[in-house]
Motif scaffolding. Structure first.
Motif, short mmCIF file in Angstrom:
data_model
loop_
_atom_site.label_atom_id
_atom_site.label_comp_id
_atom_site.label_asym_id
_atom_site.label_seq_id
_atom_site.Cartn_x
_atom_site.Cartn_y
_atom_site.Cartn_z
N UNK A 159 0.84 -1.20 0.00
CA UNK A 159 0.00 0.00 0.00
C UNK A 159 0.87 1.24 0.00
N UNK A 160 0.28 2.32 -0.37
CA UNK A 160 1.08 3.54 -0.55
C UNK A 160 0.46 4.70 0.23
N UNK A 161 1.32 5.46 0.94
CA UNK A 161 0.80 6.57 1.73
C UNK A 161 0.49 7.75 0.81
N UNK A 162 -0.74 8.23 0.86
CA UNK A 162 -1.16 9.34 -0.01
C UNK A 162 -1.24 10.65 0.74
N UNK A 195 -0.88 12.06 5.32
CA UNK A 195 -0.60 11.52 6.65
C UNK A 195 -1.74 10.61 7.13
N UNK A 196 -1.38 9.38 7.52
CA UNK A 196 -2.36 8.40 8.02
C UNK A 196 -3.39 7.96 6.98
N UNK A 197 -3.10 8.16 5.72
CA UNK A 197 -4.01 7.72 4.66
C UNK A 197 -3.22 6.87 3.67
N UNK A 198 -3.57 5.59 3.60
CA UNK A 198 -2.86 4.64 2.74
C UNK A 198 -3.81 4.08 1.70
N UNK A 199 -3.33 4.04 0.46
CA UNK A 199 -4.14 3.46 -0.61
C UNK A 199 -3.75 2.00 -0.82
N UNK A 200 -4.76 1.16 -0.94
CA UNK A 200 -4.56 -0.27 -1.18
C UNK A 200 -5.09 -0.58 -2.57
N UNK A 201 -4.27 -1.21 -3.41
CA UNK A 201 -4.79 -1.67 -4.71
C UNK A 201 -5.77 -2.80 -4.41
N UNK A 202 -6.99 -2.63 -4.84
CA UNK A 202 -8.00 -3.62 -4.45
C UNK A 202 -8.34 -4.63 -5.52
N UNK A 203 -7.61 -4.61 -6.65
CA UNK A 203 -8.09 -5.48 -7.71
C UNK A 203 -7.53 -6.89 -7.66
N UNK A 212 -9.10 0.70 -2.18
CA UNK A 212 -9.53 0.73 -0.79
C UNK A 212 -8.50 1.58 -0.05
N UNK A 213 -8.85 2.06 1.13
CA UNK A 213 -7.95 2.95 1.87
C UNK A 213 -7.91 2.58 3.34
N UNK A 214 -6.72 2.71 3.92
CA UNK A 214 -6.60 2.61 5.38
C UNK A 214 -6.39 4.02 5.90
N UNK A 215 -7.34 4.53 6.70
CA UNK A 215 -7.18 5.85 7.30
C UNK A 215 -7.10 5.67 8.81
N UNK A 218 -10.37 -10.30 -0.91
CA UNK A 218 -10.17 -10.42 0.53
C UNK A 218 -8.74 -10.77 0.92
N UNK A 219 -8.22 -11.84 0.32
CA UNK A 219 -6.89 -12.31 0.71
C UNK A 219 -5.84 -11.24 0.46
N UNK A 220 -5.99 -10.58 -0.67
CA UNK A 220 -5.03 -9.56 -1.07
C UNK A 220 -5.05 -8.37 -0.09
N UNK A 221 -6.24 -7.93 0.26
CA UNK A 221 -6.34 -6.79 1.19
C UNK A 221 -5.83 -7.20 2.57
N UNK A 222 -6.19 -8.39 3.01
CA UNK A 222 -5.72 -8.86 4.32
C UNK A 222 -4.19 -8.94 4.35
N UNK A 223 -3.62 -9.37 3.24
CA UNK A 223 -2.15 -9.45 3.17
C UNK A 223 -1.55 -8.05 3.30
N UNK A 224 -2.15 -7.10 2.63
CA UNK A 224 -1.64 -5.72 2.69
C UNK A 224 -1.78 -5.12 4.10
N UNK A 225 -2.81 -5.58 4.81
CA UNK A 225 -3.07 -5.01 6.14
C UNK A 225 -2.23 -5.68 7.23
#
Ligand SMILES: [Zn+2]
Length: 229
Positions: free
Chosen positions: A1-4, A6-14, A28-31, A44-51
C-alpha cells in the motif's frame, strides 16, 4: 500500500493476475485504523495481506456496491472488527439481494453484480452526516447508491470520494474525471446534486474508488462547475 497523505494509505484492491497494471482500478484505503471499502469478493486475501502488521479497529464502506463491499464480510470476520455502513445502505449491505435489485436493469450492471458481490454482513454502526471516521467527517452524497457517503478531512483538504466521481473511464480504464456510468447509478440526477455539493470543498487531494489520486483542486472544481445543474 502507498501513503497518499498523513495516516491515509491506498490499497490496490483489484484481483490477482492483473498485478500492478491494475493499480487504481478498484481502490480501498486505510485511514488511521479504519479500512475504507473492500473491493470485490475476490479481493479479501489480497487486502488482508496488505493489512498485515497494521492496526485495524473498524471497517467502513462508502456505499454498498459489489466493488466496495465484496470482501467486507471476509475481512470483518478475519480481523474481528466492526462493520460501519452508510445509513441508507445498511439493508443492502446486510442483504446483497438488494444490491442487485437497486441497480439499474442493465446487462453490465447485472454482470458486475454477479461476479463481484460479496456476502452480506451485519452492520454495527450506521454512518450519518457529520460522524467521525478515522479523523474524517462523513458527508452524505446519495445518488450512486441510496446511502452513499464520502469522507472529508478539512485540516489538509483530503476527500475520499467513493464513486460520486471516478478518475477513469470504468469501461476502458482510461484516466480522466467522469461521473459514474448511469447504468451503474440508480439515481444519476441525485448523484449530480451530490457532485455539485462537493465543489465547494475545493479538496487538495481527492482519493477515488476508481482511478488515481487527484491533487489538482482547480481541475476538480472546474470539472464540476462545467456540469449542467
Ligand atoms: Zn465502485
Amino acid at each position: 500500500m502507498r501513503e497518499r497523505a498523513p495516516d491515509v494509505w491506498q490499497i490496490w484492491g483489484y484481483a490477482p493476475g492483473f498485478g500492478r497494471a491494475a493499480g487504481n482500478l478498484i481502490n480501498a484505503y486505510l485511514v488511521e485504523d479504519v479500512l475504507i471499502d473492500a473491493a470485490t469478493r475476490h479481493s479479501g486475501k489480497r487486502i488482508l495481506r496488505e493489512l498485515r502488521g497494521r492496526e485495524v479497529e473498524a471497517h467502513a464502506i462508502t456505499h454498498a456496491h459489489p466493488d466496495h463491499q465484496g470482501a467486507s464480510h471476509e475481512i470483518c470476520e478475519a480481523l474481528g472488527v466492526p462493520f460501519w455502513c452508510p445509513e441508507g445502505d445498511v439493508e443492502a449491505a446486510e442483504d446483497p439481494k438488494l444490491i442487485r435489485e437497486r441497480q439499474p436493469n442493465h446487462p453490465i450492471a447485472r454482470f458486475y453484480t454477479r461476479i463481484f458481490t460479496g456476502p452480506g454482513h451485519k452492520v454495527d454502526r450506521a454512518l450519518k452526516e457529520g460522524d467521525e471516521v478515522g479523523g474524517f467527517k462523513v458527508v452524505e452524497t446519495p445518488g450512486h447508491s441510496a446511502g452513499h457517503v464520502v469522507f472529508w478531512r478539512e485540516s489538509d483538504g483530503v476527500l475520499i470520494i467513493g464513486d460520486v466521481l471516478t478518475n477513469m473511464d470504468q469501461l476502458t480504464g482510461r484516466p480522466g474525471l467522469h461521473e459514474p456510468k448511469p447504468y451503474l447509478t440508480p439515481d444519476p440526477a441525485e448523484n449530480r446534486r451530490s457532485v455539485k455539493k462537493l465543489a465547494a470543498l475545493e479538496p487538495e487531494l481527492v482519493l477515488f474508488g476508481h482511478g488515481r489520486p487527484l491533487r489538482e483542486p482547480r481541475k476538480f472544481v472546474d470539472f464540476i462547475e462545467a456540469l449542467p445543474d
